[in-house]
Design a protein around this motif. Structure first.
Motif, mmCIF file in Angstrom:
data_model
loop_
_atom_site.group_PDB
_atom_site.id
_atom_site.type_symbol
_atom_site.label_atom_id
_atom_site.label_comp_id
_atom_site.label_asym_id
_atom_site.label_seq_id
_atom_site.Cartn_x
_atom_site.Cartn_y
_atom_site.Cartn_z
ATOM 1 N N SER A 50 0.773 -1.038 -0.334
ATOM 2 C CA SER A 50 0.325 -0.389 -0.292
ATOM 3 C C SER A 50 0.845 1.251 0.078
ATOM 4 N N GLN A 51 -0.131 2.594 -0.482
ATOM 5 C CA GLN A 51 1.184 3.695 -0.097
ATOM 6 C C GLN A 51 1.743 4.012 1.213
ATOM 7 N N ILE A 52 1.325 2.804 1.933
ATOM 8 C CA ILE A 52 2.371 3.067 3.055
ATOM 9 C C ILE A 52 3.329 2.120 3.852
ATOM 10 N N GLY A 53 3.696 1.337 2.473
ATOM 11 C CA GLY A 53 4.129 -0.105 3.159
ATOM 12 C C GLY A 53 3.358 -1.251 3.251
ATOM 13 N N ASP A 54 4.327 -2.403 3.056
ATOM 14 C CA ASP A 54 3.589 -3.335 3.641
ATOM 15 C C ASP A 54 2.265 -3.635 4.864
ATOM 16 N N ILE A 55 1.193 -3.962 4.214
ATOM 17 C CA ILE A 55 -0.068 -3.976 5.502
ATOM 18 C C ILE A 55 -0.241 -6.260 5.160
ATOM 19 N N HIS A 56 -0.416 -6.474 6.872
ATOM 20 C CA HIS A 56 -0.712 -7.769 6.433
ATOM 21 C C HIS A 56 -2.305 -7.703 6.885
ATOM 22 N N THR A 104 -18.739 -18.010 13.610
ATOM 23 C CA THR A 104 -19.160 -18.153 13.172
ATOM 24 C C THR A 104 -18.654 -16.345 12.429
ATOM 25 N N THR A 105 -18.463 -15.535 13.495
ATOM 26 C CA THR A 105 -17.800 -14.115 13.936
ATOM 27 C C THR A 105 -16.340 -14.038 13.136
ATOM 28 N N VAL A 106 -15.938 -13.767 12.345
ATOM 29 C CA VAL A 106 -14.270 -13.487 11.812
ATOM 30 C C VAL A 106 -14.192 -11.828 11.922
ATOM 31 N N HIS A 107 -13.118 -11.516 12.673
ATOM 32 C CA HIS A 107 -12.533 -10.238 12.879
ATOM 33 C C HIS A 107 -10.723 -10.349 12.485
ATOM 34 N N LEU A 108 -11.055 -9.741 11.320
ATOM 35 C CA LEU A 108 -9.934 -9.439 10.229
ATOM 36 C C LEU A 108 -9.105 -7.707 10.673
ATOM 37 N N GLY A 109 -8.197 -8.025 10.993
ATOM 38 C CA GLY A 109 -7.520 -7.130 11.365
ATOM 39 C C GLY A 109 -5.902 -6.452 10.374
ATOM 40 N N ALA A 110 -5.657 -5.804 10.224
ATOM 41 C CA ALA A 110 -4.564 -5.117 9.493
ATOM 42 C C ALA A 110 -3.291 -4.399 10.209
ATOM 43 N N PHE A 111 -2.132 -4.899 9.780
ATOM 44 C CA PHE A 111 -0.968 -4.445 10.633
ATOM 45 C C PHE A 111 0.593 -3.920 9.669
ATOM 46 N N ASP A 112 0.729 -3.399 9.969
ATOM 47 C CA ASP A 112 2.079 -3.074 9.374
ATOM 48 C C ASP A 112 3.114 -3.652 9.832
ATOM 49 N N GLU A 113 4.781 -3.474 9.651
ATOM 50 C CA GLU A 113 5.064 -4.096 8.613
ATOM 51 C C GLU A 113 5.406 -4.681 10.174
ATOM 52 N N THR A 114 5.689 -3.788 11.243
ATOM 53 C CA THR A 114 6.448 -3.941 12.456
ATOM 54 C C THR A 114 5.369 -5.033 13.282
ATOM 55 N N GLY A 115 4.040 -5.200 13.056
ATOM 56 C CA GLY A 115 3.388 -6.270 13.441
ATOM 57 C C GLY A 115 2.270 -4.701 14.419
#
Ligand SMILES: CC(C)(COP(=O)(O)OP(=O)(O)OC[C@H]1O[C@@H](n2cnc3c(N)ncnc32)[C@H](O)[C@@H]1OP(=O)(O)O)[C@@H](O)C(=O)NCCC(=O)NCCS
Length: 155
Positions: free
Chosen positions: A3-9, A44-55
């Protein structure tokens, strides 16, 4: 993902992990500091998160199997608790989380996604293919204006 701000996991989280960012972003300056949602710990609920390069967790979203009342017979997923860390908003992280949630819904054979969306976020949802439905309302916990939004995924 790049992404514009680096690797997003993007990865699944448990419901305890999503609470700090919900609190920071969705309850800032509010009387209510409640960040637990009914259904958070459903199997059945799924929580999805975004993490930066440092976790560091920089975005959260929760995807719950819940009927969309205008069409209760369709298998639907409700998106709740959508939030990006304040200093990183408008860099595409929310979009990545929506994409991941849509993929999840598609994989489990659910093709309707809906949310009670803050009016301030309606442009964001509309740009990602959500349609605003019905009259606006004031959401009880936040006391902010909201509309329902819905997106039908291609099968
Ligand atoms: C609403 C929210 C979740 C969106 O997450 P986000 O990470 O900011 O989302 P994105 O960056 O993918 O998109 C947001 C905007 O940035 C723009 N954008 C995305 N990538 C961009 C980039 N690389 N450069 C510039 N702008 C960009 C998008 O066009 C979008 O504009 P829009 O809102 O007019 O549609 C986030 O802003 C947020 O947490 N807001 C406060 C809490 C909230 O309202 N949550 C939703 C409750 S329903």
């Amino acid at each position: 993902m790049n992404s514009q701000i680096g690797d997003i996991h993007i990865r699944a989280m448990n419901y305890l992990e999503v609470r700090p960012l919900r609190l920071e972003v969705l309850r800032a300056g509010m009387a209510s500091q409640t960040v637990d949602f009914d259904g958070d710990d459903d199997k059945t609920t799924v929580h999805l998160g975004a993490f930066d390069e440092t976790g560091v967790n920089i975005g959260v979203s929760s995807w719950m199997q819940r009927p969309f009342q205008p069409e209760p017979d369709l298998k639907a997923v409700q998106l709740r608790g959508m939030a990006t860390a304040v200093h990183l908003q408008s860099h595409g992280i929310g979009g990545l989380l929506l994409d991941a949630g849509h993929t999840h819904a598609h994989e489990i054979g659910f093709h309707v996604i809906w949310a009670n969306a803050r009016d301030t976020a309606l442009n964001f949802y509309n740009r990602h293919g959500y349609t605003t439905v019905g009259e606006g309302f004031i959401e009880t916990v936040t006391q902010l204006p909201h509309h329902k939004v819905v997106k039908y995924l291609l099968r």
